[in-house]
Design a protein around this motif. Structure first.
Motif, mmCIF file in Angstrom:
data_model
loop_
_atom_site.group_PDB
_atom_site.id
_atom_site.type_symbol
_atom_site.label_atom_id
_atom_site.label_comp_id
_atom_site.label_asym_id
_atom_site.label_seq_id
_atom_site.Cartn_x
_atom_site.Cartn_y
_atom_site.Cartn_z
ATOM 1 N N TRP A 1 -15.296 6.365 25.451
ATOM 2 C CA TRP A 1 -14.889 5.728 24.473
ATOM 3 C C TRP A 1 -14.726 4.089 24.679
ATOM 4 C CZ3 TRP A 1 -9.398 5.966 21.643
ATOM 5 C CH2 TRP A 1 -9.574 5.699 20.352
ATOM 6 N N ALA A 2 -14.298 3.830 25.863
ATOM 7 C CA ALA A 2 -14.351 2.321 26.364
ATOM 8 C C ALA A 2 -15.782 1.807 26.565
ATOM 9 C CB ALA A 2 -13.318 2.040 27.675
ATOM 10 N N GLU A 3 -16.544 2.471 27.461
ATOM 11 C CA GLU A 3 -17.934 2.043 27.948
ATOM 12 C C GLU A 3 -18.762 1.999 26.893
ATOM 13 O OE1 GLU A 3 -18.074 0.360 30.570
ATOM 14 O OE2 GLU A 3 -15.909 0.698 31.248
ATOM 15 N N GLN A 4 -18.589 3.242 26.008
ATOM 16 C CA GLN A 4 -19.993 3.449 25.209
ATOM 17 C C GLN A 4 -19.707 2.756 23.651
ATOM 18 O OE1 GLN A 4 -21.652 7.369 25.283
ATOM 19 N NE2 GLN A 4 -20.603 7.779 27.312
ATOM 20 N N TYR A 5 -18.506 2.468 23.462
ATOM 21 C CA TYR A 5 -18.189 1.859 22.149
ATOM 22 C C TYR A 5 -17.339 0.699 21.997
ATOM 23 C CZ TYR A 5 -15.760 1.648 17.777
ATOM 24 O OH TYR A 5 -15.303 1.379 16.580
ATOM 25 N N LEU A 6 -16.239 0.770 22.662
ATOM 26 C CA LEU A 6 -15.080 -0.330 22.667
ATOM 27 C C LEU A 6 -15.803 -1.649 23.557
ATOM 28 C CD1 LEU A 6 -12.076 1.543 23.129
ATOM 29 C CD2 LEU A 6 -12.882 0.482 20.874
ATOM 30 N N GLN A 7 -16.435 -1.613 24.566
ATOM 31 C CA GLN A 7 -16.951 -2.643 25.344
ATOM 32 C C GLN A 7 -18.156 -3.090 24.627
ATOM 33 O OE1 GLN A 7 -15.723 -4.324 28.382
ATOM 34 N NE2 GLN A 7 -17.087 -5.864 27.422
ATOM 35 N N PRO A 8 -19.150 -2.423 23.974
ATOM 36 C CA PRO A 8 -20.181 -2.934 23.380
ATOM 37 C C PRO A 8 -19.502 -3.650 22.087
ATOM 38 C CG PRO A 8 -20.740 -0.961 24.088
ATOM 39 C CD PRO A 8 -19.509 -0.923 24.362
ATOM 40 N N LEU A 9 -18.479 -3.212 21.242
ATOM 41 C CA LEU A 9 -18.051 -3.789 20.313
ATOM 42 C C LEU A 9 -17.445 -5.361 20.475
ATOM 43 C CD1 LEU A 9 -17.144 -3.847 17.327
ATOM 44 C CD2 LEU A 9 -15.335 -2.453 18.119
ATOM 45 N N ALA A 10 -16.671 -5.507 21.619
ATOM 46 C CA ALA A 10 -16.258 -6.690 22.167
ATOM 47 C C ALA A 10 -17.258 -7.580 22.514
ATOM 48 C CB ALA A 10 -15.135 -6.441 23.410
ATOM 49 N N ASP A 11 -18.257 -7.123 23.120
ATOM 50 C CA ASP A 11 -19.627 -7.862 23.454
ATOM 51 C C ASP A 11 -20.168 -8.561 22.117
ATOM 52 O OD1 ASP A 11 -18.977 -7.393 25.916
ATOM 53 O OD2 ASP A 11 -20.760 -5.744 26.149
ATOM 54 N N ALA A 12 -20.100 -7.721 21.095
ATOM 55 C CA ALA A 12 -20.771 -8.257 19.816
ATOM 56 C C ALA A 12 -19.910 -9.227 19.171
ATOM 57 C CB ALA A 12 -20.831 -6.900 18.801
ATOM 58 N N LEU A 13 -18.521 -9.131 19.536
ATOM 59 C CA LEU A 13 -17.647 -10.207 18.999
ATOM 60 C C LEU A 13 -17.618 -11.432 19.848
ATOM 61 C CD1 LEU A 13 -14.753 -7.851 18.081
ATOM 62 C CD2 LEU A 13 -15.830 -9.112 16.417
ATOM 63 N N GLY A 14 -18.157 -11.279 20.847
ATOM 64 C CA GLY A 14 -18.269 -12.460 21.830
ATOM 65 C C GLY A 14 -17.107 -13.085 22.063
ATOM 66 N N ASP A 15 -17.135 -14.650 21.917
ATOM 67 C CA ASP A 15 -15.964 -15.474 22.184
ATOM 68 C C ASP A 15 -14.986 -15.417 21.521
ATOM 69 O OD1 ASP A 15 -16.906 -16.646 20.124
ATOM 70 O OD2 ASP A 15 -17.536 -18.353 21.275
ATOM 71 N N LYS A 16 -14.943 -14.469 20.398
ATOM 72 C CA LYS A 16 -13.892 -14.151 19.526
ATOM 73 C C LYS A 16 -12.712 -13.248 20.186
ATOM 74 C CE LYS A 16 -16.489 -14.269 14.985
ATOM 75 N NZ LYS A 16 -17.965 -15.080 15.737
ATOM 76 N N VAL A 17 -13.154 -12.885 21.418
ATOM 77 C CA VAL A 17 -12.508 -12.059 22.152
ATOM 78 C C VAL A 17 -12.033 -12.737 23.511
ATOM 79 C CG1 VAL A 17 -11.840 -9.744 23.546
ATOM 80 C CG2 VAL A 17 -13.240 -9.541 21.162
ATOM 81 N N ARG A 18 -10.874 -12.754 23.780
ATOM 82 C CA ARG A 18 -10.305 -13.551 24.918
ATOM 83 C C ARG A 18 -9.336 -12.512 25.770
ATOM 84 N NH1 ARG A 18 -7.702 -19.386 23.188
ATOM 85 N NH2 ARG A 18 -9.514 -19.985 21.944
ATOM 86 N N THR A 19 -9.632 -12.129 27.014
ATOM 87 C CA THR A 19 -8.791 -11.410 27.774
ATOM 88 C C THR A 19 -8.155 -12.165 28.746
ATOM 89 O OG1 THR A 19 -10.742 -11.348 29.540
ATOM 90 C CG2 THR A 19 -10.920 -9.414 27.686
ATOM 91 N N GLY A 20 -6.933 -11.472 29.396
ATOM 92 C CA GLY A 20 -5.972 -11.950 30.484
ATOM 93 C C GLY A 20 -5.247 -13.164 29.510
ATOM 94 N N ALA A 21 -5.051 -12.666 28.140
ATOM 95 C CA ALA A 21 -4.290 -13.646 27.174
ATOM 96 C C ALA A 21 -2.978 -12.836 26.735
ATOM 97 C CB ALA A 21 -5.164 -14.122 26.132
ATOM 98 N N THR A 22 -2.007 -13.002 27.441
ATOM 99 C CA THR A 22 -0.904 -12.202 27.051
ATOM 100 C C THR A 22 -0.038 -13.220 26.122
ATOM 101 O OG1 THR A 22 -0.488 -11.271 29.006
ATOM 102 C CG2 THR A 22 1.621 -11.390 27.762
ATOM 103 N N VAL A 23 0.105 -12.627 24.706
ATOM 104 C CA VAL A 23 1.080 -13.292 23.632
ATOM 105 C C VAL A 23 2.479 -13.182 24.151
ATOM 106 C CG1 VAL A 23 1.763 -13.309 21.442
ATOM 107 C CG2 VAL A 23 -0.683 -12.728 21.788
ATOM 108 N N THR A 24 3.108 -14.385 24.126
ATOM 109 C CA THR A 24 4.738 -14.531 24.727
ATOM 110 C C THR A 24 5.619 -14.661 23.266
ATOM 111 O OG1 THR A 24 4.354 -16.399 25.221
ATOM 112 C CG2 THR A 24 4.074 -14.700 26.886
ATOM 113 N N GLY A 25 4.963 -15.001 22.342
ATOM 114 C CA GLY A 25 5.609 -15.314 21.021
ATOM 115 C C GLY A 25 5.153 -15.520 19.856
ATOM 116 N N VAL A 26 5.399 -15.257 18.680
ATOM 117 C CA VAL A 26 4.912 -15.524 17.420
ATOM 118 C C VAL A 26 6.072 -16.204 16.497
ATOM 119 C CG1 VAL A 26 3.666 -14.503 15.546
ATOM 120 C CG2 VAL A 26 3.321 -13.742 17.717
ATOM 121 N N SER A 27 5.720 -16.947 15.785
ATOM 122 C CA SER A 27 6.625 -17.624 14.842
ATOM 123 C C SER A 27 5.861 -18.257 13.685
ATOM 124 C CB SER A 27 7.743 -18.572 15.550
ATOM 125 O OG SER A 27 8.727 -19.090 14.865
ATOM 126 N N ARG A 28 6.705 -19.141 12.685
ATOM 127 C CA ARG A 28 6.046 -20.064 11.932
ATOM 128 C C ARG A 28 6.092 -21.373 12.472
ATOM 129 N NH1 ARG A 28 3.167 -18.102 7.536
ATOM 130 N NH2 ARG A 28 4.452 -16.255 6.507
#
Length: 461
Positions: free
Chosen positions: A91-118
């Motif tokens: 699932w990861a190698e044959q679909y999810l990784q190609p999908l992330a590649d297609a999204l390109g720089d719209k996907v950031r890895t190593g990015a932990t969300v620590t808070g959400v607010s207004r």
């Protein structure tokens, strides 16, 4: 992304680059909206990769999102045989990784969300709240931090990072943390040589009653029959009793692989590779003189020592980074209040969940949605098909297409392995009396006569 005066020009932040998060991004692209996917792991689909050795009980035809498939088509990607069953790795190698590649720089890895607010508003402040963009705090793998602004937030971070403990009360059992060197909260990969040596020839307790526990029991039984696995035994610990539904839907399951999974667990016990202990709610984990673990129940029962413990009692959502957001969650499941009665595992299986979308997933804080496994809170009934329909509806709502957002359609396979450990505990009035002043001995039961399940026929539902 710092133009706080025009939230509509800002991206929609998607938390998590798993199957549902990436599907949300694909739907946003299809709508002409800008996604920004933030993944805490080092790669897209990090959680899926962590259980790469486990085979899904859904086919390829049920785990590919339609909008994602459209996004992938120009890249030359072709969907694998829709009738076959992928592993997590597939699932990861044959679909999810190609999908992330297609999204390109719209996907950031190593990015932990620590808070959400207004922006400029904590959860107390009402004034102009809905006119302010969301502010998202991110910490990157190198330790740097960033503040991002978003028009909407889709939290698809899942629950993988927060497994439930062994303790029957929902809290860690006494001594559970101290015994962490012999406890895992994941299905062991018994094809990995180091992991295999850890369990081969040893006695392992498996705590849980869902698909993960079935998988672990079947794996240990398979190891016991291998030349290098002589002496491998299991102890299956259930917080409830045995009933006809304990092993899932069997031959009546519209997902044959899901039905077969329960039957494999039943065979592990019937063939003597594991004993089943029922009505056992773990209260403490102790060590004997040899360093082995002794599980103690709330009623005082003590099991014979085991070498390893596999805790598969479900997962729970991490809500810590949403503490400044106004959420409306069910007090039991920690799911959105409108969704909770539709997914209550005491009432529903995977296949009886009513179709739902943006309205059931909405909160008092307009513009934020918990989707995928995160939306189900502590309920264990989630299927990928559900998440794909969730994000299609949610993205349509963000785009202002209310008609499409409200047109929610979902058909799910009936029955199956959906119960989490402890969710179907037998009420006290229905339990067998102890019969004396002393705690009863652990119930080692013979399952050969339990239920009337038969192996599913090959070739489909």
């Amino acid at each position: 992304m710092t133009d706080k005066s025009a939230p509509a020009s800002l991206p929609t932040v998607v938390i998590g680059a798993g199957p549902i998060g990436l599907a949300a991004a694909a739907n946003l692209v299809e709508r002409g909206l800008e996604p920004l996917v933030l993944e805490a792991g080092p790669q897209p689909a990090a959680a899926v990769r962590a259980w790469a050795h486990v085979r899904l009980f859904s086919t390829w035809g049920e785990v590919v999102d339609p909008a994602a498939e459209k996004l992938l088509a120009p890249t030359g990607w072709t969907r694998p045989d829709p009738a076959t069953y992928p592993s997590g790795s597939d699932w990861a190698e044959q679909y999810l990784q190609p999908l992330a590649d297609a999204l390109g720089d719209k996907v950031r890895t190593g990015a932990t969300v620590t808070g959400v607010s207004r922006a400029g508003r904590d959860r107390i402040v009402d004034a102009d709240r809905d006119t302010q963009p969301f502010v998202v705090h991110v910490t990157y793998a190198d330790g740097s931090e960033e503040r991002l602004f978003a028009r909407a937030v889709i939290d698809a971070s899942g629950t993988w990072a927060t497994p439930s403990p062994a303790g029957g009360s929902g809290l860690p059992a006494l001594g559970e943390r101290a015994a962490s060197d012999r406890i895992t909260y994941r299905v062991p990969d018994l094809d990995d040589p180091d992991v295999r040596r850890r369990y081969a020839g040893r006695r392992t307790a498996v705590i849980g009653s869902g698909a993960s526990a079935f998988t672990a029991l079947a794996g240990l039984a398979h190891l016991a029959k291998a030349p290098d696995g002589a002496g491998t035994t299991g102890v299956w610990i259930l917080r409830r009793g045995i009933s006809g539904s304990t092993f899932g839907g069997g031959a009546s399951d519209q997902l044959p692989a899901r039905g077969a999974l329960g039957l494999a667990a039943k065979a592990a016990v019937d063939d003597g590779h594991a004993d089943a202990v029922t009505g056992f709610r773990t209260d403490a984990v102790e060590r004997d003189a040899d360093g082995r673990l002794v599980l103690v129940a709330e009623d005082g029962r003590r099991l014979d020592p085991v070498d390893e413990v596999v805790v598969l009692t479900g997962f729970r959502p991490d809500l810590s980074f949403l503490s400044e957001i106004r959420l409306r969650l069910d007090e039991r499941l920690e799911a959105p209040v409108e969704l909770a009665p539709l997914i209550d595992p005491n009432q529903h299986s995977c296949g009886t969940v009513y179709p739902h979308g943006h309205r059931e997933l909405s909160h008092p804080e307009h513009g934020i949605y918990l989707v995928g496994m995160k939306s189900y809170g502590r309920a264990p009934t989630f299927l990928a098909l559900t998440g794909y329909e969730q994000v299609r509806s949610v993205v349509a709502a963000i785009a202002g297409d209310t008609d499409a957002a409200d047109r929610v359609e979902l058909t799910l396979p009936e029955t199956g392995v959906c119960g989490g450990a402890g969710l179907f505990d037998t009420p006290a009035a229905e339990q067998e009396p102890a019969g004396g002043c002393c705690a009863p001995a652990p119930a080692l039961i013979e399952l050969g006569a339990v239920g009337t399940l038969q192996a599913p026929a090959s070739g489909g539902c």
